[in-house]
Scaffold this active site. Structure first.
Site, mmCIF file in Angstrom:
data_model
loop_
_atom_site.group_PDB
_atom_site.id
_atom_site.type_symbol
_atom_site.label_atom_id
_atom_site.label_comp_id
_atom_site.label_asym_id
_atom_site.label_seq_id
_atom_site.Cartn_x
_atom_site.Cartn_y
_atom_site.Cartn_z
ATOM 1 N N GLU A 111 0.839 -1.208 0.000
ATOM 2 C CA GLU A 111 0.000 0.000 0.000
ATOM 3 C C GLU A 111 0.870 1.254 0.000
ATOM 4 O OE1 GLU A 111 -2.443 1.512 -0.674
ATOM 5 O OE2 GLU A 111 -4.272 0.991 0.350
ATOM 6 N N ASP A 112 0.322 2.329 -0.551
ATOM 7 C CA ASP A 112 1.014 3.622 -0.476
ATOM 8 C C ASP A 112 0.841 4.218 0.921
ATOM 9 O OD1 ASP A 112 -1.742 3.965 -0.847
ATOM 10 O OD2 ASP A 112 -1.536 5.527 -2.375
ATOM 11 N N ASP A 115 -4.529 5.027 6.238
ATOM 12 C CA ASP A 115 -5.106 6.187 6.922
ATOM 13 C C ASP A 115 -6.027 5.664 8.029
ATOM 14 O OD1 ASP A 115 -6.242 8.616 7.580
ATOM 15 O OD2 ASP A 115 -6.900 9.130 5.576
ATOM 16 N N LYS A 143 -0.607 6.798 8.888
ATOM 17 C CA LYS A 143 -1.011 7.918 9.753
ATOM 18 C C LYS A 143 -1.523 7.300 11.058
ATOM 19 C CE LYS A 143 -2.662 10.811 5.879
ATOM 20 N NZ LYS A 143 -3.872 11.386 5.254
ATOM 21 N N VAL A 165 -1.514 14.195 2.133
ATOM 22 C CA VAL A 165 -0.238 14.204 1.401
ATOM 23 C C VAL A 165 -0.447 13.835 -0.072
ATOM 24 C CG1 VAL A 165 1.277 13.762 3.384
ATOM 25 C CG2 VAL A 165 0.241 11.828 2.194
ATOM 26 N N ASP A 171 -2.462 10.780 -4.911
ATOM 27 C CA ASP A 171 -3.114 11.794 -5.745
ATOM 28 C C ASP A 171 -3.959 12.768 -4.937
ATOM 29 O OD1 ASP A 171 -5.130 9.764 -5.127
ATOM 30 O OD2 ASP A 171 -6.413 10.864 -6.509
#
Ligand code: IMP
Ligand code: MG
Length: 187
Positions: A111-112, A115, A143, A165, A171
């Site tokens: 995963e990027d 959250d 996060k 971010v 994006d």
């Protein structure tokens, strides 16, 4: 976990919002190199399947596997949850299924960013019934203050504040994925 340093002074203006550098390119790449080394050591003798979560994780997955020194395979899930907004809709939809058989395989979800953890929980619940031999998660960013769902992230690039971010795959209304470093919305 590495320290986050600001080594670039450029900023990006999007409408009335200003984004400033959070993680410089060299810091990012060094951390990814270390993650690749650690995963390669942990999976010696195995052939894991890296499952990237599109669209955000495509750059991270590409750079990560360039630092993997054991045999591996890749596949992708495509999810949608954010729409064009900065805040998650809270709904996760599956837009693309896997093409591989995960049964009996060692799975590493890539995963990027994690959250709330909702997307990761959704993905793990999709994979688990197919009985992989093992399932771990690597996320470039987490996060910690935003986590609402209990999900274990086995490999973390950077813990970051609960701010929006962009860049390096992430994006804002589908744009800015091409930026080479991570920028954060400034107050
Ligand atoms: P979660 O389901 O709330 O954990 O959100 C995870 C997904 O939301 C990630 O895969 C990203 O695509 C997206 N996301 C979360 N935070 C950000 C952000 O700060 N910028 C861009 N996308 C984000
Ligand atoms: Mg994503």
């Amino acid at each position: 976990m590495s320290e986050i340093k600001n080594t670039v002074t450029d900023h990006i203006v999007i409408g009335k919002e200003v984004f400033v550098p959070l993680i410089a390119e060299d810091v990012l790449q060094l951390r990814i190199k270390k993650l690749g080394k650690q995963i390669s050591e942990d999976y010696v003798g195995k052939v894991p399947i890296f499952i990237g979560i599109l669209n955000g994780a495509f750059l991270f997955l590409a750079d990560l596997i360039k630092n993997i020194t054991i045999d591996c395979e890749i596949d992708f899930f495509k999810l949608s949850s954010y729409g064009d907004d900065k805040i998650s809709s809270g709904n996760v939809t599956l837009l693309k299924e896997l093409n591989c058989d995960v049964n009996g395989r060692d799975i590493i979800i890539v995963e990027d960013i994690v959250d709330s953890g909702l997307s990761m929980k959704f993905i793990k619940e999709l994979i688990a019934p197919h009985k992989p031999a093992s399932m771990k998660v690597v996320s470039l960013l987490v996060k910690p203050d935003s986590l609402r769902y209990k999900v274990k992230i086995d490999y973390i690039g950077f813990d970051i504040p609960s701010e929006f971010v962009i860049g390096y795959g992430l994006d804002y209304a589908q744009k800015y994925r091409n930026l080479r470093l991570i920028y954060v919305l400034s107050e």
